[in-house]
Design an enzyme around this catalytic site. Structure first.
Site, PDB file in Angstrom:
ATOM      1  N   CYS A   1       0.921  -1.061   0.155  1.00  0.00           N
ATOM      2  CA  CYS A   1      -0.272  -0.472  -0.332  1.00  0.00           C
ATOM      3  C   CYS A   1       0.769   1.019  -0.064  1.00  0.00           C
ATOM      4  O   CYS A   1       1.848   1.512   0.770  1.00  0.00           O
ATOM      5  CB  CYS A   1      -1.064   0.022   1.202  1.00  0.00           C
ATOM      6  SG  CYS A   1      -1.492   1.653   1.446  1.00  0.00           S
TER       7      CYS A   1
ATOM      8  N   ARG B   1     -12.496   0.442  -4.803  1.00  0.00           N
ATOM      9  CA  ARG B   1     -12.150   0.292  -3.853  1.00  0.00           C
ATOM     10  C   ARG B   1     -11.676   1.242  -3.364  1.00  0.00           C
ATOM     11  O   ARG B   1     -11.331   1.908  -2.013  1.00  0.00           O
ATOM     12  CB  ARG B   1     -10.488  -0.924  -3.902  1.00  0.00           C
ATOM     13  CG  ARG B   1     -10.239  -1.006  -2.462  1.00  0.00           C
ATOM     14  CD  ARG B   1      -9.146  -2.004  -2.755  1.00  0.00           C
ATOM     15  NE  ARG B   1      -8.835  -2.931  -0.853  1.00  0.00           N
ATOM     16  CZ  ARG B   1      -8.292  -2.161  -0.203  1.00  0.00           C
ATOM     17  NH1 ARG B   1      -7.609  -1.271  -0.707  1.00  0.00           N
ATOM     18  NH2 ARG B   1      -8.459  -2.402   1.091  1.00  0.00           N
TER      19      ARG B   1
HETATM   20  P1  IMP Z   1      -1.025  -7.169   4.054  1.00  0.00           P
HETATM   21  O1  IMP Z   1      -1.475  -8.198   4.516  1.00  0.00           O
HETATM   22  O2  IMP Z   1       0.068  -6.230   4.908  1.00  0.00           O
HETATM   23  O3  IMP Z   1      -0.215  -7.736   2.085  1.00  0.00           O
HETATM   24  O4  IMP Z   1      -2.028  -5.810   3.397  1.00  0.00           O
HETATM   25  C1  IMP Z   1      -2.679  -6.565   2.882  1.00  0.00           C
HETATM   26  C2  IMP Z   1      -4.262  -5.112   2.959  1.00  0.00           C
HETATM   27  O5  IMP Z   1      -3.791  -4.002   2.477  1.00  0.00           O
HETATM   28  C3  IMP Z   1      -5.897  -5.483   2.238  1.00  0.00           C
HETATM   29  O6  IMP Z   1      -6.934  -6.553   2.877  1.00  0.00           O
HETATM   30  C4  IMP Z   1      -6.258  -4.639   1.814  1.00  0.00           C
HETATM   31  O7  IMP Z   1      -6.763  -4.244   2.704  1.00  0.00           O
HETATM   32  C5  IMP Z   1      -4.978  -3.954   1.572  1.00  0.00           C
HETATM   33  N1  IMP Z   1      -4.772  -3.026   0.253  1.00  0.00           N
HETATM   34  C6  IMP Z   1      -4.877  -4.182  -1.031  1.00  0.00           C
HETATM   35  N2  IMP Z   1      -4.509  -3.208  -1.929  1.00  0.00           N
HETATM   36  C7  IMP Z   1      -3.589  -2.008  -2.098  1.00  0.00           C
HETATM   37  C8  IMP Z   1      -3.368  -1.396  -2.672  1.00  0.00           C
HETATM   38  O8  IMP Z   1      -3.490  -0.972  -4.191  1.00  0.00           O
HETATM   39  N3  IMP Z   1      -3.202  -0.226  -1.550  1.00  0.00           N
HETATM   40  C9  IMP Z   1      -3.482   0.014  -0.739  1.00  0.00           C
HETATM   41  N4  IMP Z   1      -3.839  -1.383   0.343  1.00  0.00           N
HETATM   42  C10 IMP Z   1      -4.508  -2.095  -0.957  1.00  0.00           C
END
Ligand code: IMP
Length: 503
Positions: free
Chosen positions: A319, A418
């Site tokens: 993100c 989203r």
């Molecule tokens: P991670 O587990 O830290 O990889 O975060 C996953 C979460 O990031 C997802 O469940 C979403 O809420 C968020 N997310 C997914 N795609 C994006 C993006 O492109 N930008 C920002 N947040 C994202």
């Protein structure tokens, strides 16, 4: 004047748990990680619960059919990504619901005209060593043969050799007929010393495959999350634009739980979406909402009727929302603030709304911390993207296996819904990156290890349930110097590649 929060915005890495008293009955085998997935009234049971506090992210690179089955088998839930046409998302849900525990939909399929090179590519990409050969090359085609590693010798054969020349043809296969029970399938597997049994219907169309190893794991797995008809529980993401078409299709396909997938959920659009669902389905269709990062956002979604509330803006590994727009909040602070608002809401109304901490989990202990901070379960993207069962490609970089992992707000996913804030919505800038994560093998092995660590930590804290952890955990902030103390320090860590001579 703008409102300023007194507390700085903190992440989970800034905290540690301080042990509580561990009595003789407080052992990992007695810890229960059962946790509510949807809201319930005081004294009542939630309509849906998880057996482990983990759900997989609503992302193209994370939550497909195979992930959904594998995670439900361990006691969690996947939310099938919504950034795809309604029909294909509903089809994925349908496939999960129709793949009975132990019966796996075949994701690695070839046609008779495919070549050995295709076989090797597919194996490299998916990690699967058994591949079905169907007349169409699709999962529901007519089964004409099977390929396993025993059918070819990579080093001795021309890569252009057609699959039909070396597959085990249908006539030589032992198959099960659609409708047989898992124990009947297992009997056939044992009687004929097979590693897998393809299941076909009367017209020889492939329905699923039962693997010997899966049968064993199914028998070993008491956490499996099944509905009343013994089908896997599965979720799906929706958006605030096409819900009037998407929700009916998903409900028709048998989805168990929905979530409005949005980067920022404190909006009239989320309330409208929930109201539409309530108007058409009452409380029979469950829907989570989010993401929010403070008590105001929580109260808004609670009043709007959300079945659970998801927390987190800007903490995801892929993100870049905080850099692009300057909005967000440290995941630990956000989770704590929302959970406190949830507790207050519960005291005032007698309605408990589960909180999901979404994104930013880097180490397994972050999950335990999120629970101690009041979350009922966590949503993970990067964590699950590393596994064999994720729908993303496996690639090799400098000899190391990696899995592709891209954000929903990246140019690759282009999931503009989203990031919808109303008006004419066109994505003019990205909020996520396209990346790789190290391949980590099977979901089962990794989730097993993670769960074991959570249970051990809970015992250190003297807690046998998540509720006890939320109530009794003792948490401390760490200074930057004590973070250094937390890893191996002031020693030269042994490295097998370095030759140390005894002198
Ligand atoms: P991670 O587990 O830290 O990889 O975060 C996953 C979460 O990031 C997802 O469940 C979403 O809420 C968020 N997310 C997914 N795609 C994006 C993006 O492109 N930008 C920002 N947040 C994202």
């Amino acid at each position: 004047m703008a409102k300023f929060f007194k507390e700085p915005s903190r992440t989970f890495s800034e905290y540690l748990l301080v042990p509580g008293y561990t009595g003789p009955d407080c052992t990992p085998d007695r810890v229960s990680l059962k946790t509510p997935l949807v809201k319930f009234r005081k004294g009542e049971e939630p309509a849906l619960s998880l057996n482990i506090p983990m759900v997989s992210a609503v992302m193209q690179s994370v939550s497909g059919e195979e992930m959904a089955c594998a995670l439900a088998r361990e006691g969690g839930v996947s939310f099938i990504f919504g950034s795809q046409p309604i029909e294909s998302q509903a089809e994925m849900v349908r496939n999960v619901k129709s793949s009975k525990a132990g019966f796996v939909g075949s994701d690695s399929n070839l046609s008779p005209e495919s070549t050995l090179a295709d076989v090797l590519n597919l194996r490299e990409r998916t990690g699967h060593s058994t591949m079905a050969v169907t007349d169409t090359g699709k999962r529901d085609g007519k089964l004409v043969g099977l390929i396993t590693s025993r059918d070819f010798r990579e080093s001795r054969m021309d890569k252009n050799t057609k699959v039909k020349e070396f597959m085990t043809p249908y006539e030589k296969l032992i198959v099960g007929m659609d409708g047989i029970s898992l124990s009947e399938a297992n009997d056939i597997i044992w009687d004929h010393k097979l590693n897998q049994l393809p299941i076909v219907d009367e017209e020889q169309h492939l329905k699923s495959i039962v693997f010997r190893k899966d049968y064993d794991s199914h028998k070993e797995n008491p956490n499996e999350l099944l509905d009343d008809n013994k089908r896997y529980v599965v979720g799906a993401g929706i958006n605030t634009r096409d819900y009037a078409e998407r929700v009916p299709a998903l409900v028709e396909a048998g989805v168990d739980i929905l979530v409005i997938d949005s980067s920022e959920g404190y909006s009239c659009w989320q309330a409208e979406t929930i109201q539409w669902i309530r108007k058409h389905y009452g409380d029979t269709v469950k829907v989570g909402a989010g993401n929010v990062v403070d008590g105001d956002g929580f109260r808004f979604l609670a009043e709007a009727g959300a079945d659970f509330v998801k927390v987190g803006i800007g903490g995801g590994s892929i993100c870049i929302t905080r850099e692009q727009k300057g909005i967000g909040r440290g995941q630990a602070t956000a989770t704590l603030d929302v959970a406190q608002a949830r507790d207050e809401y519960y005291r005032n109304t007698g309605v408990y709304i589960p909180v999901c901490s979404d994104g930013g989990i880097v180490h397994d202990y972050h999950i335990t911390l999120a629970l101690a901070f009041g979350a009922d379960f966590v949503m993970l993207g990067r964590y699950f993207a590393r596994f064999k069962e994720a729908p993303n490609k496996r690639v090799s970089i400098n000899g190391n296996y990696m899995k592709e992992y891209w954000g929903e707000g990246s140019a690759r996913a282009r999931n503009w819904q989203r990031y919808d804030v109303g008006g004419e919505n066109k994505m003019s800038f990205v909020e996520g990156v396209d990346s790789y994560v190290p391949y980590a093998g099977s979901l089962r092995d990794n989730v097993g290890l993670t769960i074991s660590k959570i249970k051990h930590t809970m015992c250190n804290c003297g807690c046998l349930t998540i509720e006890e952890l939320q109530r009794d955990a003792k948490v401390t902030l760490v200074s930057s110097t004590s973070i250094v103390e937390g890893g191996a320090h002031d020693v030269v860590v042994r490295d097998e590649n370095i030759d140390a001579k005894v002198q």
